[in-house]
Design an enzyme around this catalytic site. Structure first.
Site, PDB file in Angstrom:
ATOM      1  N   GLY A   1       0.829  -1.221   0.000  1.00 32.79           N
ATOM      2  CA  GLY A   1       0.000   0.000   0.000  1.00 32.79           C
ATOM      3  C   GLY A   1       0.850   1.252   0.000  1.00 32.79           C
ATOM      4  O   GLY A   1       0.600   2.191   0.758  1.00 32.79           O
TER       5      GLY A   1
ATOM      6  N   TYR B   1     -11.774  -2.792  12.861  1.00 30.71           N
ATOM      7  CA  TYR B   1     -10.435  -2.216  12.662  1.00 30.71           C
ATOM      8  C   TYR B   1      -9.550  -2.466  13.901  1.00 30.71           C
ATOM      9  O   TYR B   1      -8.398  -2.885  13.778  1.00 30.71           O
ATOM     10  CB  TYR B   1     -10.601  -0.723  12.395  1.00 30.71           C
ATOM     11  CG  TYR B   1      -9.346   0.034  12.067  1.00 30.71           C
ATOM     12  CD1 TYR B   1      -8.767  -0.049  10.803  1.00 30.71           C
ATOM     13  CD2 TYR B   1      -8.735   0.861  13.018  1.00 30.71           C
ATOM     14  CE1 TYR B   1      -7.621   0.667  10.500  1.00 30.71           C
ATOM     15  CE2 TYR B   1      -7.598   1.576  12.723  1.00 30.71           C
ATOM     16  CZ  TYR B   1      -7.043   1.477  11.455  1.00 30.71           C
ATOM     17  OH  TYR B   1      -5.904   2.188  11.161  1.00 30.71           O
TER      18      TYR B   1
ATOM     19  N   ALA C   1      -9.852  -4.835  16.114  1.00 30.31           N
ATOM     20  CA  ALA C   1      -9.517  -6.267  16.198  1.00 30.31           C
ATOM     21  C   ALA C   1      -8.394  -6.603  15.217  1.00 30.31           C
ATOM     22  O   ALA C   1      -7.470  -7.352  15.554  1.00 30.31           O
ATOM     23  CB  ALA C   1     -10.759  -7.115  15.912  1.00 30.31           C
TER      24      ALA C   1
HETATM   25  P1  NAP Z   1      -4.686   5.626   3.071  1.00 29.25           P
HETATM   26  O1  NAP Z   1      -4.195   6.999   2.726  1.00 29.25           O
HETATM   27  O2  NAP Z   1      -6.139   5.333   2.978  1.00 29.25           O
HETATM   28  O3  NAP Z   1      -3.852   4.559   2.232  1.00 29.25           O
HETATM   29  C1  NAP Z   1      -4.130   3.202   2.342  1.00 29.25           C
HETATM   30  C2  NAP Z   1      -3.174   2.450   1.468  1.00 29.25           C
HETATM   31  O4  NAP Z   1      -3.436   1.051   1.643  1.00 29.25           O
HETATM   32  C3  NAP Z   1      -3.351   2.772  -0.006  1.00 29.25           C
HETATM   33  O5  NAP Z   1      -2.072   2.915  -0.574  1.00 29.25           O
HETATM   34  C4  NAP Z   1      -4.038   1.526  -0.558  1.00 29.25           C
HETATM   35  O6  NAP Z   1      -3.633   1.168  -1.878  1.00 29.25           O
HETATM   36  C5  NAP Z   1      -3.517   0.460   0.373  1.00 29.25           C
HETATM   37  N1  NAP Z   1      -4.382  -0.710   0.413  1.00 29.25           N
HETATM   38  C6  NAP Z   1      -5.597  -0.838   1.004  1.00 29.25           C
HETATM   39  N2  NAP Z   1      -6.075  -2.058   0.802  1.00 29.25           N
HETATM   40  C7  NAP Z   1      -5.133  -2.732   0.062  1.00 29.25           C
HETATM   41  C8  NAP Z   1      -5.063  -4.043  -0.458  1.00 29.25           C
HETATM   42  N3  NAP Z   1      -6.042  -4.912  -0.255  1.00 29.25           N
HETATM   43  N4  NAP Z   1      -3.963  -4.402  -1.160  1.00 29.25           N
HETATM   44  C9  NAP Z   1      -2.955  -3.514  -1.360  1.00 29.25           C
HETATM   45  N5  NAP Z   1      -2.987  -2.247  -0.892  1.00 29.25           N
HETATM   46  C10 NAP Z   1      -4.065  -1.867  -0.188  1.00 29.25           C
HETATM   47  O7  NAP Z   1      -4.312   5.257   4.576  1.00 29.25           O
HETATM   48  P2  NAP Z   1      -3.064   5.643   5.492  1.00 29.25           P
HETATM   49  O8  NAP Z   1      -3.560   6.568   6.511  1.00 29.25           O
HETATM   50  O9  NAP Z   1      -1.867   5.981   4.685  1.00 29.25           O
HETATM   51  O10 NAP Z   1      -2.876   4.222   6.230  1.00 29.25           O
HETATM   52  C11 NAP Z   1      -1.734   3.400   6.067  1.00 29.25           C
HETATM   53  C12 NAP Z   1      -1.690   2.419   7.227  1.00 29.25           C
HETATM   54  O11 NAP Z   1      -1.597   3.142   8.455  1.00 29.25           O
HETATM   55  C13 NAP Z   1      -2.953   1.564   7.362  1.00 29.25           C
HETATM   56  O12 NAP Z   1      -2.600   0.266   7.767  1.00 29.25           O
HETATM   57  C14 NAP Z   1      -3.728   2.250   8.457  1.00 29.25           C
HETATM   58  O13 NAP Z   1      -4.608   1.382   9.124  1.00 29.25           O
HETATM   59  C15 NAP Z   1      -2.602   2.718   9.338  1.00 29.25           C
HETATM   60  N6  NAP Z   1      -2.962   3.809  10.239  1.00 29.25           N
HETATM   61  C16 NAP Z   1      -3.340   5.026   9.759  1.00 29.25           C
HETATM   62  C17 NAP Z   1      -3.680   6.032  10.661  1.00 29.25           C
HETATM   63  C18 NAP Z   1      -4.091   7.398  10.218  1.00 29.25           C
HETATM   64  O14 NAP Z   1      -4.486   8.184  11.083  1.00 29.25           O
HETATM   65  N7  NAP Z   1      -4.025   7.745   8.946  1.00 29.25           N
HETATM   66  C19 NAP Z   1      -3.646   5.775  12.021  1.00 29.25           C
HETATM   67  C20 NAP Z   1      -3.262   4.524  12.471  1.00 29.25           C
HETATM   68  C21 NAP Z   1      -2.916   3.550  11.568  1.00 29.25           C
HETATM   69  P3  NAP Z   1      -4.348   1.686  -3.248  1.00 29.25           P
HETATM   70  O15 NAP Z   1      -4.603   3.166  -3.063  1.00 29.25           O
HETATM   71  O16 NAP Z   1      -3.346   1.376  -4.295  1.00 29.25           O
HETATM   72  O17 NAP Z   1      -5.611   0.902  -3.406  1.00 29.25           O
END
Ligand code: NAP
Length: 251
Positions: free
Chosen positions: A7, A158, A160
């Protein structure tokens, strides 16, 4: 050394890919739907490697795979190995939310989140671990969440999935510590990405009020922690969960 980030096309994954490239890693960029963003990231990483003063060229390539599918995860690692070699650093970053109060949460919303956030980590680590064990070196970094530590109303699925990542990380850390492989989790708090931009302003203000640092974090804040866990300097640190949350949880 090669780092694979799931991702990686946008948000936190993108910041991690750029930070690791700046540290000299070759980068395998996994994406699912964001093909254009993945392509421009690859170009940006290659340009970094060609920048004046860079020690050497940085290799980068993009690989499409939905990591919630075991079949596609297996193919991802096969493709990466054929094109770029074995993975030394795996960052499991791909993740989604499907928020709902439990009474309204459909089983599909539960399952989709577990598949994308937790099963994906199992699939990818299973594919990466053999080469790491053979090399007697590896760095596994799983992106969890503070929600996996303290829970959150409306995010039972989420929470879990992220708590599952933490238990999984500690278990593989124990299994592989003697082979030079570390496994650590990072638990971001609220970070400004597409995932959080959907929140209403008053909710964001409420969240900020709970953060001792007084503001929402940046993707680069998480990437800086990943850089440390990906480095050789973190060799004696495994099975840890590092909250990158401006002091929100302190647990
Ligand atoms: P985001 O901007 O929504 O980006 C999510 C990324 O995950 C995208 O690049 C998407 O790829 C990829 N993705 C989702 N499902 C996928 C799949 N089945 N196969 C391959 N790629 C997949 O979210 P983010 O905030 O950067 O989050 C990144 C990580 O940090 C996540 O695990 C999230 O739970 C964690 N996190 C985020 C926050 C926050 O506040 N933002 C807080 C705690 C944890 P595509 O766009 O190519 O589909």
């Amino acid at each position: 050394m090669l780092a694979l980030i799931t991702g990686a096309a946008r948000g936190i994954g993108r910041a991690i890919a750029l930070e690791l490239a700046k540290s000299g890693f070759d980068i395998a960029v996994n994406y699912n739907s964001s093909e254009d963003a993945a392509e421009s990231l690859v170009n940006e990483i290659k340009a970094l490697g060609q920048a004046v003063g860079a020690r050497r060229e940085i290799a980068a390539a993009k690989f499409k795979a939905d990591v919630s599918s075991q079949e596609q995860a297996v193919k991802l690692f096969k493709d990466v190995k054929a094109e770029m070699g074995a993975v030394s650093v795996l960052v499991n970053n791909a993740g989604i939310t499907r928020d709902n109060l439990l009474m309204r949460m459909k089983f599909e919303e539960w399952q989709e989140v577990i598949n994308a956030n937790l099963n994906s980590v199992y699939y990818c680590v299973k594919e990466a671990i053999r080469d790491m064990a053979k090399a007697r070196y590896g760095r596994i970094i799983n992106i969890a969440s503070v929600v996996g530590l303290i829970g959150n109303a409306g995010q039972a699925n989420y929470a879990a999935s992220k708590a599952g990542i933490i238990g999984f990380t500690k278990s593989i850390a124990r299994e592989y510590a003697s082979r030079g492989i570390t496994a650590n989790a990072i638990a971001p708090g609220f970070i400004a990405t597409k995932m959080t931009e959907v929140l209403k302003d008053e909710i964001k203000a409420g969240i900020e009020a709970q953060i001792p640092a007084g503001h929402i974090g940046k993707p680069e804040d998480v990437a800086n922690a990943v850089r440390f866990f990906a480095s050789e300097q973190s060799a004696y640190i495994t099975g840890q969960v590092l909250a990158v949350d401006g002091g929100m949880t302190m647990c």
